[in-house]
Design an enzyme around this catalytic site. Structure first.
Site, PDB file in Angstrom:
ATOM      1  N   ARG A 153       3.906  40.523  63.604  1.00  0.00           N
ATOM      2  CA  ARG A 153       4.838  40.715  62.719  1.00  0.00           C
ATOM      3  C   ARG A 153       5.913  41.707  63.383  1.00  0.00           C
ATOM      4  NH1 ARG A 153       0.140  41.252  59.584  1.00  0.00           N
ATOM      5  NH2 ARG A 153      -0.077  39.692  57.991  1.00  0.00           N
ATOM      6  N   LYS A 177      -0.506  44.568  57.788  1.00  0.00           N
ATOM      7  CA  LYS A 177      -0.331  44.768  56.358  1.00  0.00           C
ATOM      8  C   LYS A 177      -1.413  45.427  55.823  1.00  0.00           C
ATOM      9  CE  LYS A 177       3.300  41.267  55.401  1.00  0.00           C
ATOM     10  NZ  LYS A 177       3.595  40.217  54.101  1.00  0.00           N
ATOM     11  N   HIS A 246      10.689  36.952  62.840  1.00  0.00           N
ATOM     12  CA  HIS A 246       9.874  36.189  62.083  1.00  0.00           C
ATOM     13  C   HIS A 246       9.715  34.694  62.633  1.00  0.00           C
ATOM     14  CE1 HIS A 246       7.672  37.246  58.569  1.00  0.00           C
ATOM     15  NE2 HIS A 246       7.972  36.271  57.608  1.00  0.00           N
ATOM     16  N   ARG A 249       7.260  34.519  65.303  1.00  0.00           N
ATOM     17  CA  ARG A 249       5.790  34.557  64.533  1.00  0.00           C
ATOM     18  C   ARG A 249       5.426  33.201  64.038  1.00  0.00           C
ATOM     19  NH1 ARG A 249       1.650  37.601  62.520  1.00  0.00           N
ATOM     20  NH2 ARG A 249       1.533  37.211  60.012  1.00  0.00           N
ATOM     21  N   HIS A 272      -3.792  37.590  58.882  1.00  0.00           N
ATOM     22  CA  HIS A 272      -3.561  37.145  57.426  1.00  0.00           C
ATOM     23  C   HIS A 272      -5.131  37.315  56.535  1.00  0.00           C
ATOM     24  CE1 HIS A 272      -0.473  33.789  57.820  1.00  0.00           C
ATOM     25  NE2 HIS A 272       0.040  35.297  57.934  1.00  0.00           N
ATOM     26  N   TYR A 281       1.090  26.588  57.151  1.00  0.00           N
ATOM     27  CA  TYR A 281       1.480  25.968  58.528  1.00  0.00           C
ATOM     28  C   TYR A 281       0.721  24.673  58.451  1.00  0.00           C
ATOM     29  CZ  TYR A 281       3.011  30.466  59.365  1.00  0.00           C
ATOM     30  OH  TYR A 281       3.667  31.871  59.466  1.00  0.00           O
TER      31      TYR A 281
END
Length: 313
Positions: A153, A177, A246, A249, A272, A281
């Site tokens: 990210r 995150k 972005h 990625r 994730h 995806y």
């Protein structure tokens, strides 16, 4: 007051519109939007036999939502209608016309998540053909190689410190995150260009600066600076797609999934928490899989001439 509505409905609506105008002081545009949404839903309720607001419960509100879906309304439009209805019912509670808000427990349908855009492999190759010896160009290629090579990210890239990098083993400690830490592997061109950047970094970085990537001022590079530089490189390299961190990625994720078909591994590489986030995806990869299927399956091959063993009967 709308003369087409039963008095019990129309009077309360008019009081709400007066409240929005005189007490809340909303703009004319916002007031008009409230009125438009509530008029549509009130008309639908009247057609269903409602004459008093006290008759409306969650089941009636769900009927309005279902009707909107059948009419082909977008999830966002249905959400706007429900929001207007909730506000109106909250007002009726405040003036003691209702004791509970029947729209509170009714949710709008989920919005379709837009598919992330990615570059194809040729576009990535075109973008990364940066061979300038200028320290800023070396830094930029190292950043782009690392974003595409490790699927980072933007915030993760910018926050990397020198001590987080283990160049010899090809690993970077990143904070993702939710302040969650993970190790991101990298190799090949990403490793080569990161090594080149580290040899020239001291010509730009302030003496005490710990950030891996720095601006020409010598301090940690900003998010906006990274975005701007990548956008400029996309134009300079003649890539037709708009370039953003972005997008690199997303390209990493898509290309890894196409090659490996290992959703769990890609989930871990991207950091994730939930595999459902990674599964988006698989939608991007479906077109690729469908093409493989059409070309490979004996009953799906298009314009295939019948073999000698096949009968025309």
């Amino acid at each position: 007051m709308n003369p087409n509505f039963p008095t019990g409905l129309a009077v309360s609506l008019q009081r709400f519109y007066d409240y929005l105008h005189h007490e809340r002081g909303l703009s004319a545009h916002t007031q008009a939007n409230y009125q438009r949404q509530l008029t549509i839903m009130t008309q639908q309720l009247v057609e269903l036999g409602i004459t008093e607001w006290q008759q409306v419960d969650a089941a009636w509100v769900r009927q309005l939502t279902t009707k909107g879906m059948r009419e082909g309304l977008k999830a966002s439009s249905i959400g706007t209608r429900l929001s207007s209805l909730r506000s109106f019912f909250d007002y009726l509670i405040s003036i003691d016309e209702l004791t509970a808000n029947p729209a509170k427990g009714v949710s709008a349908p989920k919005k379709k998540r837009p598919l992330p855009k990615n570059l194809d492999i040729d576009e990535v190759g075109q973008l990364l053909e940066v061979n300038d010896d200028d320290p800023l160009s070396i830094r930029d290629r190292a950043m782009m190689e690392l974003m595409y090579g490790a699927g980072l990210r933007l915030a993760e890239l910018v926050s990397i410190d020198i001590q987080h990098v283990q160049l010899s083993v090809g690993e970077i400690r990143v904070i993702g995150k939710g302040n969650k830490e993970r190790k991101a592997p990298f190799s090949g061109q990403a490793k080569q260009w990161l090594d080149r950047w580290l040899t020239v970094r001291s010509s730009l970085a302030n003496e005490e600066e710990q950030a891996l990537f720095v601006s020409k001022r010598g301090t940690r590079i900003s998010h906006r600076n990274v975005q701007k530089r990548m956008e400029e490189w996309g134009i300079k390299q003649g890539v037709s797609s708009h370039i953003s961190p972005h997008k690199l990625r997303h390209s990493f994720a898509t290309h890894m999934l196409e090659s490996s078909q290992n959703l769990r591994a890609v989930q871990e590489l991207l950091g994730h928490e939930n595999i459902s986030t990674t599964q988006i995806y698989t939608s991007l990869d479906f077109q690729h899989l469908a093409k493989v299927y059409d070309n490979a399956h004996p009953r799906a091959k298009k314009n295939r001439a019948p073999s000698n063993s096949e009968s025309d009967d």
